[in-house]
Design an enzyme around this catalytic site. Structure first.
Site, PDB file in Angstrom:
ATOM      1  N   ARG A 166       0.839  -1.215   0.000  1.00 48.96           N
ATOM      2  CA  ARG A 166       0.000   0.000   0.000  1.00 48.96           C
ATOM      3  C   ARG A 166       0.869   1.258   0.000  1.00 48.96           C
ATOM      4  O   ARG A 166       0.505   2.285   0.587  1.00 48.96           O
ATOM      5  CB  ARG A 166      -0.962   0.031   1.187  1.00 48.96           C
ATOM      6  N   GLU A 291      -5.869 -12.010   8.144  1.00 49.58           N
ATOM      7  CA  GLU A 291      -5.581 -12.063   6.701  1.00 49.58           C
ATOM      8  C   GLU A 291      -4.483 -13.079   6.386  1.00 49.58           C
ATOM      9  O   GLU A 291      -3.566 -12.809   5.619  1.00 49.58           O
ATOM     10  CB  GLU A 291      -5.209 -10.672   6.174  1.00 49.58           C
ATOM     11  N   ARG A 324      -1.989  -6.078  17.030  1.00 46.71           N
ATOM     12  CA  ARG A 324      -3.036  -5.412  16.233  1.00 46.71           C
ATOM     13  C   ARG A 324      -4.392  -6.117  16.384  1.00 46.71           C
ATOM     14  O   ARG A 324      -4.459  -7.349  16.435  1.00 46.71           O
ATOM     15  CB  ARG A 324      -2.617  -5.328  14.768  1.00 46.71           C
ATOM     16  N   ASP A 370     -11.826  -0.787   7.616  1.00 43.91           N
ATOM     17  CA  ASP A 370     -10.453  -0.771   7.094  1.00 43.91           C
ATOM     18  C   ASP A 370     -10.109   0.561   6.442  1.00 43.91           C
ATOM     19  O   ASP A 370      -9.999   0.638   5.222  1.00 43.91           O
ATOM     20  CB  ASP A 370     -10.303  -1.912   6.082  1.00 43.91           C
ATOM     21  N   GLU A 398      -4.273   4.491   0.992  1.00 39.82           N
ATOM     22  CA  GLU A 398      -4.780   3.290   0.317  1.00 39.82           C
ATOM     23  C   GLU A 398      -6.175   3.495  -0.284  1.00 39.82           C
ATOM     24  O   GLU A 398      -6.395   3.216  -1.457  1.00 39.82           O
ATOM     25  CB  GLU A 398      -4.799   2.117   1.308  1.00 39.82           C
TER      26      GLU A 398
HETATM   27  O1  GCW Z   1      -5.875  -2.072   4.717  1.00 36.86           O
HETATM   28  C1  GCW Z   1      -5.563  -3.421   4.653  1.00 36.86           C
HETATM   29  C2  GCW Z   1      -4.627  -3.551   3.518  1.00 36.86           C
HETATM   30  C3  GCW Z   1      -3.613  -4.641   3.677  1.00 36.86           C
HETATM   31  C4  GCW Z   1      -2.980  -4.507   5.055  1.00 36.86           C
HETATM   32  C5  GCW Z   1      -4.065  -4.669   6.094  1.00 36.86           C
HETATM   33  C6  GCW Z   1      -3.572  -4.498   7.521  1.00 36.86           C
HETATM   34  C7  GCW Z   1      -0.722  -4.889   5.709  1.00 36.86           C
HETATM   35  O2  GCW Z   1      -5.376  -3.714   2.341  1.00 36.86           O
HETATM   36  O3  GCW Z   1      -2.679  -4.495   2.645  1.00 36.86           O
HETATM   37  O4  GCW Z   1      -1.934  -5.409   5.261  1.00 36.86           O
HETATM   38  O5  GCW Z   1      -5.051  -3.708   5.912  1.00 36.86           O
HETATM   39  O6  GCW Z   1      -3.830  -3.448   8.093  1.00 36.86           O
HETATM   40  O7  GCW Z   1      -2.964  -5.391   8.064  1.00 36.86           O
END
Ligand code: GCW
Length: 689
Positions: A166, A291, A324, A370, A398
């Site tokens: 990003r 993720e 996180r 997000d 992003e």
């Molecule tokens: O915003 C999303 C992004 C991912 C990112 C994730 C996160 C680093 O699309 O690319 O990964 O959040 O915050 O972990």
């Protein structure tokens, strides 16, 4: 461009030091931070003819500005009552007092970091620091103890995510081809820029920790130590994103179970190794069970189990774990209407309040989804009084135009920081106060927008976001427009024309409202996404509609929006305390800008603004695209006027061309989509393709 680094000087061009460098300055104090202050002043004095000394001897004559530690009796003027200025609270490691008495300015601090922040305070004041009568002593302290930037930098170019995940400003400033980039002057220039905004912590690798990056913890530690050495003189502690599966990936063990004795011993040893190389190391950043990243779930353990294990390893050295909270099911079945991604962080973490060790900071994205252009504030922030919480923002754009669009984000952040989860009555604390709380606060964190681009941030005007983030972490109640002025004064202060007024008014016209302009031409009324999947740039209304990511708008022929009510929806509104749990529950009381985040409503639903949802969609999309055009025209008027560097002007102009093109694309796709879905014509008969 800075001659030493070949990159843009951003908000610290030599001219910003003109006033400081043309006076007689005494810099007291020992240690690397005091030396930094001395060197900064000395360099400015070389440029502008001033004089800098280290000892207050009579021969050196009088000084106009004195930097001194409060314990430093020879330099300390009896005339400045530091204790009275500081009040009941200690100044702390990073605070300072500024005063002017009898024509002499004083920056006084209990520790050298305070002198450093005081230096940049004087730089911001410019000539006015030295003008006028006495200025009563006033204490300045950072609101947040931790003011941190996280880099999502990979050691090498990732096949899908590139060098910086990003990232929209080129490659990493730290890494290249799997190893250190080796451009330490640039890293130093970066550290200096960050220190000038008040940043005191940086994490140097992506939270998605791939194999090469996993090794930074052990056999590649020297590469991290080298960066730490560069950041240290600017008061910035380094952090590392670590792979939860490190004990396995690095080949030592067959499990990463946080309750396994050997695993715990492995981490304890790893932490000891880190502190041997970097005695002031800040700690670990961890994205676990998120993720696809490994985490404690694989072993039937909780997030608290995982975080506490790492905390135990770091505790002997004073390190912290930034764990996180961005945890959700990214393999959701879009047919399943009961799962709500917005609920996930609260559902995972709120039940564990009180279970996290004292040196665990739970790092919570400011919104429940997000980093969208508009989201409500995450309910997690109010739900965990017995857990230290840091709020995470995204400076890298992003979802907000990827540094091709002007989008000054400070107004959005300011709104987040000033949000009061309990409303105005009772415990009327805001998000900033929670993050800043001495016992329960974990500070403010953001994802950096910097890369190896000559302007640092791709879009030169995106520098203002980085600047404003640091300043808001120091003083969350700062006015975003005033921060923009600070940034303008420092960056463009010494104009050949001598008159910053036309540039200032242009920058305010282009930037002040740019976040809301961006919101107008993108996803409406808080519904979010509608971006192209994967890279997230440009419009694709249904791009994520039938995917596993949990990011849906549910538009059909009759209406749009996500029903997150307790009455008929996913129940997400119940994660808020009063009054918001009631306000958001009600389609009548819910603020317009978040209506579709919380409710599925017919296109004819009338907003507080008096227009229907469908007409609002048309109106805002036409307006937003026109505003982008107006921004471009306004910027074009500066061409050739000598107010900004020609290359910088061209860079911004090119990006504004792209912004206008993209805004029109958004307008047309969104308007056409909803015209076709709803069959409701635009009340003003404008052309919709
Ligand atoms: O915003 C999303 C992004 C991912 C990112 C994730 C996160 C680093 O699309 O690319 O990964 O959040 O915050 O972990």
């Amino acid at each position: 461009m800075d001659t030493a680094t070949g990159v843009h000087a951003a908000w610290l061009p030599p001219e910003a030091f003109r006033a400081l460098g043309s006076h007689r300055v005494l810099v007291r104090g020992d240690g690397p931070l005091a030396v930094t202050v001395y060197e900064e002043v000395a360099r400015a004095c070389v440029d502008y003819g001033g004089r800098v000394g280290r000892s207050p001897d009579a021969e050196a004559g009088p000084y106009d500005l004195v930097f001194a530690l409060t314990g430093d009796v020879p330099a300390l003027p009896a005339v400045v009552d530091v204790r009275a200025a500081a009040g009941a609270e200690p100044l702390g490691e990073e605070g300072f007092v500024f005063a002017r008495v009898g024509g002499v300015c004083f920056v006084l601090a209990d520790a050298a970091a305070g002198l450093l922040y005081g230096l940049f305070h004087v730089v911001r004041l410019g000539g006015s620091a030295f003008e006028g009568g006495d200025v009563p002593a006033a204490a300045h302290r950072p609101a947040m103890r931790t003011r941190m930037l996280d880099h999502w930098d990979n050691l090498e170019v990732h096949p899908v995510m590139g060098h910086v995940e990003r990232g929209y400003a080129g490659g990493s400033v730290f890494w290249r081809d799997g190893g250190p980039r080796g451009d330490l002057p640039r890293v130093r220039a970066y550290a200096r820029l960050l220190a000038a905004t008040g940043i005191n912590a940086v994490s140097v690798n992506n939270v998605n920790v791939h194999t090469a990056e996993t090794h930074l913890l052990t056999d590649r530690l020297g590469d991290v130590a080298e960066l730490a050495d560069v950041f240290r003189p600017y008061g910035i502690r380094l952090h590392l994103s670590v792979n939860f599966a490190s004990p396995v990936v690095l080949g030592a063990l067959t499990t990463a179970d946080p309750l396994d004795g050997e695993v715990r011993a492995w981490w304890a040893k790893a932490a000891a190794g880190v502190y041997q190389a970097i005695p002031d190391f800040g700690g670990f950043v961890v994205k676990a069970d998120s993720e696809g990243q490994p985490g404690p779930f694989s072993y039937g353990r909780s997030h608290a189990d995982g975080a506490n294990m790492l905390a135990e390893a770091l505790a002997p050295f004073g390190g912290e774990v930034h764990w996180r909270a961005f945890v959700y099911n990214h393999q959701q079945d879009w047919r399943d209407r009961s799962t709500d991604r917005a609920r996930a962080a609260y559902d995972h973490f709120a039940p564990q309040d009180g279970e996290f060790a004292a040196n665990v900071v739970l790092q919570v994205k400011h919104g429940p989804m997000d980093f969208q252009t508009r989201e409500p504030v995450s309910p997690v922030i109010a739900a965990m009084p017995r857990t230290r919480l840091a709020v995470e923002l995204q400076v890298t754009q992003e979802y907000t135009g990827q540094q091709r669009h002007v989008c000054y984000l400070a107004p959005m952040w300011s709104g987040v920081l000033g949000f009061r989860p309990w409303g105005d009555g009772g415990e009327a604390r805001d998000v900033a106060a929670l993050a800043a709380d001495p016992a329960a606060g974990g500070g403010l964190v953001a994802v950096s927008n910097v890369g190896d681009d000559p302007y640092w941030t791709g879009h030169p005007l995106a520098q203002a976001n980085l600047y404003a983030f640091g300043r808001l972490a120091w003083a969350p109640d700062s006015d975003p427009a005033a921060l923009l002025d600070e940034w303008i004064d420092l960056t463009f202060g010494a104009l050949p024309s001598g008159d910053p007024a036309p540039l200032r008014s242009t920058l305010h016209a282009v930037m002040d409202g740019s976040w809301q302009t961006y919101e107008r031409y993108t996803a409406p009324l808080g519904v979010g996404f509608m971006v192209r999947p994967g890279h997230h740039y440009g419009p694709d209304v249904d791009g994520y509609e039938y995917t596993p990511w949990g990011t849906y708008h549910y538009a059909d022929r009759d209406g749009i929006g996500v029903d997150r009510t307790r009455a008929t929806g996913t129940g997400y509104t119940g994660q808020y305390p009063q009054p918001w749990s009631e306000v958001y529950e009600s389609a009548e009381r819910c603020p317009d800008e978040l209506l579709l985040f919380f409710h599925h409503v017919p296109y004819g639903h009338v907003l507080h603004s008096g227009t229907t949802v469908i007409q609002h969609i048309y109106d805002t999309h036409f307006a937003g695209a026109l505003e982008a055009e107006a921004m471009r025209s306004r910027w074009a008027e500066l061409a050739g006027g000598g107010l900004v560097d020609a290359a910088l002007h061209t860079r911004v102009a090119e990006r504004l061309d792209e912004q206008v093109r993209c805004a029109q694309e958004w307008r047309d796709q969104v308007n056409a989509y909803f015209l076709r879905k709803s069959g409701v014509p635009d009340a003003h008969g404008r052309h919709i393709p």
